[in-house]
Design a protein around this motif. Structure first.
Motif, PDB file in Angstrom:
ATOM      1  N   PHE A 203       0.851  -1.198   0.000  1.00  0.00           N
ATOM      2  CA  PHE A 203       0.000   0.000   0.000  1.00  0.00           C
ATOM      3  C   PHE A 203       0.884   1.244   0.000  1.00  0.00           C
ATOM      4  N   ASP A 204       1.263   1.692  -1.199  1.00  0.00           N
ATOM      5  CA  ASP A 204       2.116   2.873  -1.323  1.00  0.00           C
ATOM      6  C   ASP A 204       1.400   3.906  -2.179  1.00  0.00           C
ATOM      7  N   LYS A 205       2.136   4.927  -2.612  1.00  0.00           N
ATOM      8  CA  LYS A 205       1.465   6.025  -3.315  1.00  0.00           C
ATOM      9  C   LYS A 205       0.919   5.617  -4.684  1.00  0.00           C
ATOM     10  N   ILE A 206       1.309   4.456  -5.142  1.00  0.00           N
ATOM     11  CA  ILE A 206       0.885   4.033  -6.470  1.00  0.00           C
ATOM     12  C   ILE A 206      -0.091   2.849  -6.408  1.00  0.00           C
ATOM     13  N   TYR A 207      -0.452   2.496  -5.156  1.00  0.00           N
ATOM     14  CA  TYR A 207      -1.297   1.319  -4.951  1.00  0.00           C
ATOM     15  C   TYR A 207      -2.621   1.390  -5.734  1.00  0.00           C
ATOM     16  N   GLU A 208      -3.263   2.565  -5.692  1.00  0.00           N
ATOM     17  CA  GLU A 208      -4.577   2.687  -6.336  1.00  0.00           C
ATOM     18  C   GLU A 208      -4.512   2.365  -7.830  1.00  0.00           C
ATOM     19  N   LYS A 209      -3.401   2.724  -8.443  1.00  0.00           N
ATOM     20  CA  LYS A 209      -3.222   2.456  -9.883  1.00  0.00           C
ATOM     21  C   LYS A 209      -3.193   0.949 -10.129  1.00  0.00           C
ATOM     22  N   THR A 210      -2.437   0.254  -9.286  1.00  0.00           N
ATOM     23  CA  THR A 210      -2.355  -1.196  -9.447  1.00  0.00           C
ATOM     24  C   THR A 210      -3.708  -1.831  -9.135  1.00  0.00           C
ATOM     25  N   ALA A 211      -4.407  -1.255  -8.141  1.00  0.00           N
ATOM     26  CA  ALA A 211      -5.721  -1.791  -7.777  1.00  0.00           C
ATOM     27  C   ALA A 211      -6.680  -1.704  -8.961  1.00  0.00           C
ATOM     28  N   SER A 212      -6.576  -0.642  -9.754  1.00  0.00           N
ATOM     29  CA  SER A 212      -7.503  -0.559 -10.889  1.00  0.00           C
ATOM     30  C   SER A 212      -7.119  -1.587 -11.967  1.00  0.00           C
ATOM     31  N   ASN A 213      -5.836  -1.899 -12.105  1.00  0.00           N
ATOM     32  CA  ASN A 213      -5.430  -2.991 -13.019  1.00  0.00           C
ATOM     33  C   ASN A 213      -6.015  -4.322 -12.536  1.00  0.00           C
ATOM     34  N   MET A 214      -6.039  -4.477 -11.205  1.00  0.00           N
ATOM     35  CA  MET A 214      -6.572  -5.715 -10.634  1.00  0.00           C
ATOM     36  C   MET A 214      -8.048  -5.871 -10.962  1.00  0.00           C
ATOM     37  N   GLN A 215      -8.754  -4.737 -10.892  1.00  0.00           N
ATOM     38  CA  GLN A 215     -10.176  -4.734 -11.232  1.00  0.00           C
ATOM     39  C   GLN A 215     -10.394  -5.210 -12.671  1.00  0.00           C
ATOM     40  N   GLU A 216      -9.519  -4.737 -13.558  1.00  0.00           N
ATOM     41  CA  GLU A 216      -9.629  -5.127 -14.965  1.00  0.00           C
ATOM     42  C   GLU A 216      -9.425  -6.637 -15.131  1.00  0.00           C
ATOM     43  N   VAL A 217      -8.512  -7.185 -14.337  1.00  0.00           N
ATOM     44  CA  VAL A 217      -8.266  -8.626 -14.381  1.00  0.00           C
ATOM     45  C   VAL A 217      -9.494  -9.367 -13.853  1.00  0.00           C
ATOM     46  N   ALA A 218     -10.006  -8.883 -12.704  1.00  0.00           N
ATOM     47  CA  ALA A 218     -11.148  -9.551 -12.066  1.00  0.00           C
ATOM     48  C   ALA A 218     -12.369  -9.525 -12.981  1.00  0.00           C
ATOM     49  N   ALA A 219     -12.573  -8.392 -13.685  1.00  0.00           N
ATOM     50  CA  ALA A 219     -13.737  -8.253 -14.562  1.00  0.00           C
ATOM     51  C   ALA A 219     -13.712  -9.270 -15.702  1.00  0.00           C
ATOM     52  N   ARG A 220     -12.527  -9.788 -16.000  1.00  0.00           N
ATOM     53  CA  ARG A 220     -12.404 -10.780 -17.079  1.00  0.00           C
ATOM     54  C   ARG A 220     -12.236 -12.198 -16.546  1.00  0.00           C
ATOM     55  N   GLY A 221     -12.570 -12.351 -15.283  1.00  0.00           N
ATOM     56  CA  GLY A 221     -12.584 -13.692 -14.695  1.00  0.00           C
ATOM     57  C   GLY A 221     -11.224 -14.197 -14.267  1.00  0.00           C
ATOM     58  N   GLY A 222     -10.186 -13.348 -14.327  1.00  0.00           N
ATOM     59  CA  GLY A 222      -8.843 -13.778 -13.912  1.00  0.00           C
ATOM     60  C   GLY A 222      -8.785 -14.084 -12.421  1.00  0.00           C
ATOM     61  N   ARG A 223      -7.971 -15.067 -12.070  1.00  0.00           N
ATOM     62  CA  ARG A 223      -7.801 -15.413 -10.649  1.00  0.00           C
ATOM     63  C   ARG A 223      -6.645 -14.622 -10.093  1.00  0.00           C
ATOM     64  N   ILE A 224      -6.889 -13.883  -9.020  1.00  0.00           N
ATOM     65  CA  ILE A 224      -5.838 -12.987  -8.510  1.00  0.00           C
ATOM     66  C   ILE A 224      -5.248 -13.489  -7.195  1.00  0.00           C
ATOM     67  N   ILE A 225      -3.927 -13.468  -7.136  1.00  0.00           N
ATOM     68  CA  ILE A 225      -3.227 -13.649  -5.867  1.00  0.00           C
ATOM     69  C   ILE A 225      -2.566 -12.308  -5.575  1.00  0.00           C
ATOM     70  N   LEU A 226      -3.031 -11.633  -4.538  1.00  0.00           N
ATOM     71  CA  LEU A 226      -2.515 -10.296  -4.220  1.00  0.00           C
ATOM     72  C   LEU A 226      -1.544 -10.376  -3.044  1.00  0.00           C
ATOM     73  N   ILE A 227      -0.339  -9.890  -3.266  1.00  0.00           N
ATOM     74  CA  ILE A 227       0.645  -9.811  -2.178  1.00  0.00           C
ATOM     75  C   ILE A 227       0.695  -8.352  -1.743  1.00  0.00           C
ATOM     76  N   THR A 228       0.224  -8.083  -0.546  1.00  0.00           N
ATOM     77  CA  THR A 228       0.102  -6.693  -0.094  1.00  0.00           C
ATOM     78  C   THR A 228       0.240  -6.648   1.424  1.00  0.00           C
TER      79      THR A 228
END
Ligand code: M6R
Length: 364
Positions: free
Chosen positions: A277-302
C-alpha cells in the motif's frame, strides 16, 4: 549440507534473515544512522551516471537499484542485461562509473561488459558473492555479499543480499550527494535495520503460500504484475517460477496490462499482483479490477491497508507485515520465492538442479 531442509533452495530461503542482517551490518552503521566509511571503487559524489549490468536475477536486482538510486540519490542509472550491454556499442559517459552484479562472479556476459567499461576507462565496482572470482579480480573494488555459498540454481539469498548492498550504497550516495538530509538518511538506515525481522515475519506465511503453490501447480501460465520497484520483482517472481516449476510465467509492469497482456486473461490464468500500500497502490488496484472483470484469478501480495482497500470476489491475499516503502522489494522477495518453491515441490520437479540450467553460466 541441507540440514533438516528438503532442498538447498528451502534452506537458502530460510537463511535470509541472517545473511541480509550480516550484509547490511557490514555496510551500515546502525548505531549512528549512517554508512560505514569502507573503501569504495565508485565515488558516488563525483559521477553523473551509473551503469549497472548483470544477468538473470542479478540483473533484476540492478533494475530495482535503478529506482532507488534515481529517487533517493538523484543519480541517473543505465541498467541493462549484460548480453545486450556488451554489444550495444553505446557511448559511455566520462563522468560515470560501472557496477556489475554477479553471485558467481564468473558469468561470461557480465565479465565482457566489465571489460568493455574498463576499456573506456571507467571506475569498476562489482557486487559478488564469490570473492575469488574473475569479476572480483578484474574490478577496481568489490562490494561482497555475505550470503555464504548458494547451491540452489535458483538464486534466493544472493538476490536479497545484492539488494541489501544496493540499498546501503544508495544511502551512502544520497548522503554524499546531499540529496537527503542526515535525518532522512538515518530514517532510511532505520528502515533497513528492520529488514531481518521483517523477513522472519514473512517466512511465517509459508504455510498459506504452500497451499497457493499447490493450486499453481495445476496451471500452465501465470502472469505477475507490479509497479515501481515491484515491477522488477514481478519479473523476478516469473523467472523463479519458470526456472524451477517449468510453468510459463511473465512479469509485466501493471500499467502495460491494457497494452497487450490483458488479452490473455481468462479463468485459467492466475495473476500474481505485488502491491504494497504505497502512493501508487490505487493504480495497481484498478489494473486488478480489470483482471477480475475478465474472470482472472488474482493472488494479491500486499499489506493490511492494501488488503482493506480491495474487495474483489475470489481474490486470494497474502498479507505482509507493515514496512517502509524503501525496503519492500527486499522483503516482498520472500513470498515470491516461497510461491515458486512450493509450486515446484507440488509438481515434483528437481528444485535444486532444474533441467537445462547451470548455476554458473561461463559461456555466452
Ligand atoms: O552468478 P550470476 O549472478 O552472474 O548469475 C546470473 C544468472 O545466471 C542467475 O541469476 C540466474 O538467472 C539464476 N538461475 C536465477 O535464479
Amino acid at each position: 549440507d541441507k540440514g533438516n531442509h528438503r532442498h538447498f533452495m528451502e534452506k537458502e530461503i530460510h537463511e535470509q534473515p541472517e545473511v541480509t542482517g550480516q550484509t547490511l551490518a557490514h555496510y551500515l552503521d546502525f548505531a549512528n544512522g549512517g554508512y560505514k566509511e569502507l573503501d569504495s571503487a565508485i565515488d558516488f559524489k563525483n559521477i553523473d551516471r551509473l551503469y549497472i549490468s548483470a544477468c538473470g536475477t542479478a540483473y533484476l536486482a540492478g533494475q530495482i537499484a535503478k529506482y532507488w538510486f534515481e529517487r533517493y540519490a538523484r543519480l541517473p542509472v543505465d541498467s541493462d542485461v549484460a548480453s545486450e550491454f556488451r554489444y550495444r556499442e553505446m557511448p559511455l559517459d566520462k563522468r560515470s562509473a560501472a557496477l556489475f552484479v554477479s553471485q558467481s562472479g564468473e558469468t561470461a556476459d557480465t565479465l565482457a561488459s566489465l571489460r568493455y567499461c574498463k576499456g573506456a576507462g571507467l571506475a569498476i565496482g562489482s557486487i559478488v558473492n564469490v570473492r575469488e572470482s574473475t569479476i572480483a579480480r578484474e574490478s577496481d573494488g568489490i562490494y561482497p555479499t555475505l550470503a555464504g555459498p548458494e547451491i540452489g540454481v535458483a538464486s534466493t539469498k544472493a538476490f536479497t543480499c545484492q539488494l541489501s548492498i544496493f540499498a546501503s550504497l544508495v544511502v551512502r550516495a544520497a548522503l554524499e550527494r546531499g540529496t537527503v538530509s542526515a535525518e532522512e538518511g538515518a530514517q532510511l538506515v532505520r528502515s533497513l535495520s528492520e529488514v531481518p525481522r521483517l523477513i522472519k515475519e514473512a517466512l511465517k506465511l509459508e504455510g498459506e503460500i504452500a497451499e497457493l503453490g499447490r493450486e499453481l501447480s495445476e496451471v500452465n501460465h501465470v502472469l505477475y504484475l507490479g509497479r515501481d520497484t515491484s515491477y522488477p520483482l514481478a519479473m523476478e517472481g516469473a523467472l523463479k517460477l519458470k526456472e524451477i516449476s517449468y510453468i510459463h510465467a511473465e512479469g509485466y509492469a501493471a500499467g502495460e496490462l491494457k497494452h497487450g497482456p490483458i488479452a490473455l486473461i481468462d479463468k485459467q490464468m492466475p495473476v500474481v499482483v505485488i502491491a504494497p500500500f504505497d502512493k501508487i497502490y490505487e493504480k495497481t488496484a484498478s489494473n486488478m479490477q480489470e483482471v477480475a472483470a475478465r474472470g482472472g484469478r488474482i493472488i494479491l501480495i500486499t499489506d493490511e491497508k492494501g488488503a482493506a482497500h480491495t474487495s474483489l470476489d475470489g481474490i486470494k491475499t497474502i498479507i505482509m507485515p507493515n514496512m517502509s516503502e524503501f525496503v519492500t522489494p527486499i522483503v516482498y522477495a520472500l513470498p515470491i520465492q516461497m510461491l515458486a518453491y512450493h509450486t515446484a515441490v507440488a509438481m515434483g520437479t528437481d528444485v535444486d538442479q532444474p533441467r537445462n540450467l547451470a548455476k554458473s553460466v561461463t559461456v555466452e
